[in-house]
Scaffold this motif. Sequence first.
Motif, PDB file in Angstrom:
ATOM      1  N   ASN A 184      -8.321  10.411  -1.348  1.00 35.00           N
ATOM      2  CA  ASN A 184      -8.463  10.285  -2.796  1.00 35.00           C
ATOM      3  C   ASN A 184      -9.425   9.141  -3.128  1.00 35.00           C
ATOM      4  O   ASN A 184      -9.992   8.519  -2.231  1.00 35.00           O
ATOM      5  CB  ASN A 184      -7.098  10.130  -3.480  1.00 35.00           C
ATOM      6  CG  ASN A 184      -6.392   8.828  -3.127  1.00 35.00           C
ATOM      7  OD1 ASN A 184      -6.980   7.873  -2.621  1.00 35.00           O
ATOM      8  ND2 ASN A 184      -5.100   8.786  -3.400  1.00 35.00           N
ATOM      9  N   GLU A 185      -9.614   8.891  -4.409  1.00 36.66           N
ATOM     10  CA  GLU A 185     -10.586   7.873  -4.848  1.00 36.66           C
ATOM     11  C   GLU A 185     -10.183   6.454  -4.443  1.00 36.66           C
ATOM     12  O   GLU A 185     -11.025   5.569  -4.368  1.00 36.66           O
ATOM     13  CB  GLU A 185     -10.772   7.958  -6.367  1.00 36.66           C
ATOM     14  CG  GLU A 185     -11.442   9.258  -6.795  1.00 36.66           C
ATOM     15  CD  GLU A 185     -11.456   9.420  -8.302  1.00 36.66           C
ATOM     16  OE1 GLU A 185     -12.210   8.673  -8.961  1.00 36.66           O
ATOM     17  OE2 GLU A 185     -10.718  10.278  -8.816  1.00 36.66           O
ATOM     18  N   ASP A 186      -8.880   6.236  -4.177  1.00 38.84           N
ATOM     19  CA  ASP A 186      -8.418   4.928  -3.703  1.00 38.84           C
ATOM     20  C   ASP A 186      -8.587   4.801  -2.185  1.00 38.84           C
ATOM     21  O   ASP A 186      -8.153   3.828  -1.586  1.00 38.84           O
ATOM     22  CB  ASP A 186      -6.929   4.715  -4.049  1.00 38.84           C
ATOM     23  CG  ASP A 186      -6.714   4.453  -5.527  1.00 38.84           C
ATOM     24  OD1 ASP A 186      -7.637   3.901  -6.167  1.00 38.84           O
ATOM     25  OD2 ASP A 186      -5.632   4.781  -6.039  1.00 38.84           O
ATOM     26  N   VAL A 191       0.826  -1.208   0.000  1.00 40.73           N
ATOM     27  CA  VAL A 191       0.000   0.000   0.000  1.00 40.73           C
ATOM     28  C   VAL A 191       0.867   1.268   0.000  1.00 40.73           C
ATOM     29  O   VAL A 191       0.436   2.319  -0.426  1.00 40.73           O
ATOM     30  CB  VAL A 191      -0.993  -0.010   1.196  1.00 40.73           C
ATOM     31  CG1 VAL A 191      -0.291   0.289   2.509  1.00 40.73           C
ATOM     32  CG2 VAL A 191      -2.125   0.961   0.974  1.00 40.73           C
ATOM     33  N   GLY A 192       2.104   1.151   0.451  1.00 39.09           N
ATOM     34  CA  GLY A 192       3.026   2.289   0.447  1.00 39.09           C
ATOM     35  C   GLY A 192       3.371   2.767  -0.956  1.00 39.09           C
ATOM     36  O   GLY A 192       3.885   3.868  -1.131  1.00 39.09           O
ATOM     37  N   LEU A 193       3.068   1.941  -1.961  1.00 42.11           N
ATOM     38  CA  LEU A 193       3.339   2.333  -3.344  1.00 42.11           C
ATOM     39  C   LEU A 193       2.259   3.253  -3.901  1.00 42.11           C
ATOM     40  O   LEU A 193       2.448   3.859  -4.950  1.00 42.11           O
ATOM     41  CB  LEU A 193       3.459   1.093  -4.238  1.00 42.11           C
ATOM     42  CG  LEU A 193       4.612   0.147  -3.916  1.00 42.11           C
ATOM     43  CD1 LEU A 193       4.538  -1.099  -4.786  1.00 42.11           C
ATOM     44  CD2 LEU A 193       5.949   0.844  -4.093  1.00 42.11           C
ATOM     45  N   ILE A 194       1.116   3.333  -3.222  1.00 41.28           N
ATOM     46  CA  ILE A 194       0.036   4.212  -3.680  1.00 41.28           C
ATOM     47  C   ILE A 194       0.297   5.598  -3.114  1.00 41.28           C
ATOM     48  O   ILE A 194       0.378   5.762  -1.898  1.00 41.28           O
ATOM     49  CB  ILE A 194      -1.343   3.704  -3.211  1.00 41.28           C
ATOM     50  CG1 ILE A 194      -1.598   2.289  -3.729  1.00 41.28           C
ATOM     51  CG2 ILE A 194      -2.450   4.657  -3.671  1.00 41.28           C
ATOM     52  CD1 ILE A 194      -2.853   1.656  -3.171  1.00 41.28           C
ATOM     53  N   PRO A 195       0.454   6.591  -3.980  1.00 40.73           N
ATOM     54  CA  PRO A 195       0.749   7.928  -3.458  1.00 40.73           C
ATOM     55  C   PRO A 195      -0.445   8.534  -2.722  1.00 40.73           C
ATOM     56  O   PRO A 195      -1.580   8.449  -3.172  1.00 40.73           O
ATOM     57  CB  PRO A 195       1.092   8.742  -4.704  1.00 40.73           C
ATOM     58  CG  PRO A 195       0.488   7.991  -5.841  1.00 40.73           C
ATOM     59  CD  PRO A 195       0.407   6.551  -5.434  1.00 40.73           C
ATOM     60  N   ALA A 196      -0.164   9.104  -1.571  1.00 41.44           N
ATOM     61  CA  ALA A 196      -1.209   9.747  -0.767  1.00 41.44           C
ATOM     62  C   ALA A 196      -1.370  11.196  -1.205  1.00 41.44           C
ATOM     63  O   ALA A 196      -0.445  11.800  -1.759  1.00 41.44           O
ATOM     64  CB  ALA A 196      -0.816   9.692   0.709  1.00 41.44           C
ATOM     65  N   VAL A 234      -3.300  18.444  -3.231  1.00 42.25           N
ATOM     66  CA  VAL A 234      -3.258  17.839  -4.568  1.00 42.25           C
ATOM     67  C   VAL A 234      -3.083  16.331  -4.425  1.00 42.25           C
ATOM     68  O   VAL A 234      -2.572  15.855  -3.412  1.00 42.25           O
ATOM     69  CB  VAL A 234      -2.111  18.411  -5.438  1.00 42.25           C
ATOM     70  CG1 VAL A 234      -2.319  19.879  -5.732  1.00 42.25           C
ATOM     71  CG2 VAL A 234      -0.759  18.178  -4.788  1.00 42.25           C
ATOM     72  N   ASP A 235      -3.506  15.608  -5.433  1.00 43.79           N
ATOM     73  CA  ASP A 235      -3.272  14.171  -5.467  1.00 43.79           C
ATOM     74  C   ASP A 235      -2.226  13.899  -6.545  1.00 43.79           C
ATOM     75  O   ASP A 235      -2.420  14.298  -7.695  1.00 43.79           O
ATOM     76  CB  ASP A 235      -4.562  13.408  -5.769  1.00 43.79           C
ATOM     77  CG  ASP A 235      -4.331  11.915  -5.664  1.00 43.79           C
ATOM     78  OD1 ASP A 235      -4.229  11.428  -4.526  1.00 43.79           O
ATOM     79  OD2 ASP A 235      -4.215  11.252  -6.707  1.00 43.79           O
ATOM     80  N   PRO A 236      -1.105  13.249  -6.187  1.00 41.71           N
ATOM     81  CA  PRO A 236      -0.041  13.002  -7.167  1.00 41.71           C
ATOM     82  C   PRO A 236      -0.495  12.243  -8.409  1.00 41.71           C
ATOM     83  O   PRO A 236       0.053  12.427  -9.492  1.00 41.71           O
ATOM     84  CB  PRO A 236       0.985  12.175  -6.384  1.00 41.71           C
ATOM     85  CG  PRO A 236       0.708  12.470  -4.949  1.00 41.71           C
ATOM     86  CD  PRO A 236      -0.768  12.747  -4.862  1.00 41.71           C
ATOM     87  N   SER A 237      -1.522  11.380  -8.259  1.00 46.41           N
ATOM     88  CA  SER A 237      -1.986  10.625  -9.423  1.00 46.41           C
ATOM     89  C   SER A 237      -3.215  11.255 -10.068  1.00 46.41           C
ATOM     90  O   SER A 237      -3.864  10.631 -10.898  1.00 46.41           O
ATOM     91  CB  SER A 237      -2.238   9.163  -9.035  1.00 46.41           C
ATOM     92  OG  SER A 237      -3.034   9.078  -7.885  1.00 46.41           O
TER      93      SER A 237
END
Length: 97
Positions: A83-85, A8-13, A39-42
């Motif tokens: 975010n959406e995730d 889960v650490g691979l998903i940018p917060a 902002v959301d990085p993705s």
Amino acid sequence: GAEKVADVGLIPAPIIKSVEIISGSPQVGKLTTLKVDAVDPSGQRLTFRCLGAPPSTTSETSIVSFPPIKFAGLHKIKIWVMNEDRIVSSVEKEVSF
């Protein structure tokens, strides 16, 4: 279906840059309005939430209101950005009423 992520650490917060009060000075019994710069990085859509005194408030925009405080003093307001995730970043802001 939902994608599975091994780490889960691979998903940018979301990144919270700043939180400022935009409704003038906070007052007991009044709604306090905050502007959250995040902002959301993705590039995902963000949801904003303000916690600290019930009820919490949720907003689809970067403008979020903090419920009226019933007593004077120093209060910690916690702002969540999701975010959406459903990855959440949070920050605390101390506010004196």
